[in-house]
Design a protein around this motif. Structure first.
Motif, PDB file in Angstrom:
ATOM      1  N   HIS A  74       0.854  -1.182   0.000  1.00 31.97           N
ATOM      2  CA  HIS A  74       0.000   0.000   0.000  1.00 31.97           C
ATOM      3  C   HIS A  74       0.894   1.237   0.000  1.00 31.97           C
ATOM      4  N   GLU A  76       2.612   4.012   1.290  1.00 33.59           N
ATOM      5  CA  GLU A  76       3.092   4.497   2.585  1.00 33.59           C
ATOM      6  C   GLU A  76       4.615   4.491   2.489  1.00 33.59           C
ATOM      7  N   ASP A  78       7.265   3.426   4.145  1.00 29.58           N
ATOM      8  CA  ASP A  78       8.101   2.214   4.259  1.00 29.58           C
ATOM      9  C   ASP A  78       7.793   1.207   3.144  1.00 29.58           C
ATOM     10  N   GLU A  79       6.561   1.205   2.667  1.00 28.68           N
ATOM     11  CA  GLU A  79       6.210   0.287   1.585  1.00 28.68           C
ATOM     12  C   GLU A  79       6.755   0.740   0.230  1.00 28.68           C
ATOM     13  N   HIS A 140      -4.474  -1.594   6.602  1.00 28.77           N
ATOM     14  CA  HIS A 140      -4.829  -0.183   6.421  1.00 28.77           C
ATOM     15  C   HIS A 140      -4.505   0.232   4.999  1.00 28.77           C
ATOM     16  N   ASP A 159       1.914  -5.561   6.137  1.00 24.08           N
ATOM     17  CA  ASP A 159       1.812  -5.190   7.546  1.00 24.08           C
ATOM     18  C   ASP A 159       0.994  -6.179   8.376  1.00 24.08           C
TER      19      ASP A 159
HETATM   20 FE   LIG Z   1       1.597   0.274   6.416  1.00 24.94          FE
END
Ligand SMILES: [Fe+2]
Ligand SMILES: [Fe+2]
Length: 250
Positions: A74, A76, A78-79, A140, A159
């Protein structure tokens, strides 16, 4: 910053960076997964600030210019924060993500046009097959999804099952209890009525390896672990809804 690399399933490597300052004293890991094939794929790009460390680690397995696919769970930091850095060092690589993420974020953010994946779409990377599964808002992100590598039975579950610490690259131990504890601490999931069903649906894949973004990889009965995690989220959602109905919600 030191990124460790280990093979957690046949031809699937975990690039792991431990950050002791997050949730001390246990600390926290950020993991990317390199899936080898004729067209190597990386799942998660890592944070931009971790790019040089991750790049050094990847170079121990393949030259970065061999990468052909950059995928993630998703939108974000870190992704996918370092997506464009990876696209720069891998000129033949294409970002790949679900329709929602491409429409909402990648159409603007990605330096090269993404391949849009529908729910269940497979990328055949030559020797490995990765299937995209939409998991909206779970844990999320509207655009959330996971990747399942079919030949090894490896679910790159992002996650989901997030836990603290840096004990092992690969474990056969409990991954549900530590995930419940981390959810209690971080409250990182978008609790929603569909969440349990979304996670339970993944159990039908019967994964033999769960590749966690934050925590060790797990080798064992992935279906049972997913069902147990789904049950815990059903419990959380029920408790929250009950609190709303009783006017007790925070
Ligand atoms: Fe995340
Ligand atoms: Fe993450």
């Amino acid at each position: 910053m030191d990124t460790k690399i280990s093979e957690i399933a046949d031809g699937i490597y975990r690039l792991s960076t431990y950050v002791p300052d997050i949730a001390p004293p246990a600390g926290f890991t950020f993991n990317q997964f390199l899936v080898l094939g004729d067209e190597p794929l990386m799942f998660h790009t890592g944070l931009r600030k971790m790019f040089s460390s991750n790049l050094d680690a990847l170079k121990r397995v393949i030259p970065p210019e061999r990468l052909r696919w950059i995928a993630f769970g998703h939108f974000e930091a870190d992704e996918c924060g370092a997506m464009n850095e990876w696209l720069a060092v891998a000129p033949q690589a294409t970002p790949a993500h679900g329709h929602t993420g491409c429409m909402v974020s990648l159409s603007d953010f990605a330096d090269r046009a993404p391949r849009q994946l529908g729910d269940g779409d497979v990328i055949d990377i030559g020797g490995k097959r990765v299937r995209f599964i939409d998991t909206p808002h779970t844990p999320h992100g509207w655009d959330a999804g996971v990747l399942f590598e079919e030949t090894t039975g490896t679910l790159m579950c992002g996650d989901l099952f997030t836990q603290l610490g840096d004990d092992h690259a690969l474990t056969g131990g409990d991954v549900v209890g530590p995930a419940i504890a981390a959810e209690d601490i971080f409250k990182y999931s978008s609790l929603n009525p569909a969440m349990g069903a979304t996670i339970r649906r993944l159990s039908a894949l019967a994964p033999r390896t769960l590749a966690l973004m934050h925590g060790p990889s797990f080798a064992g009965d992935g279906a049972s672990a997913l069902r147990a995690l789904a049950d815990d989220y059903d419990r959380r959602v029920s408790e929250q809804m009950r609190a709303v109905l009783l006017g007790e919600a925070a």
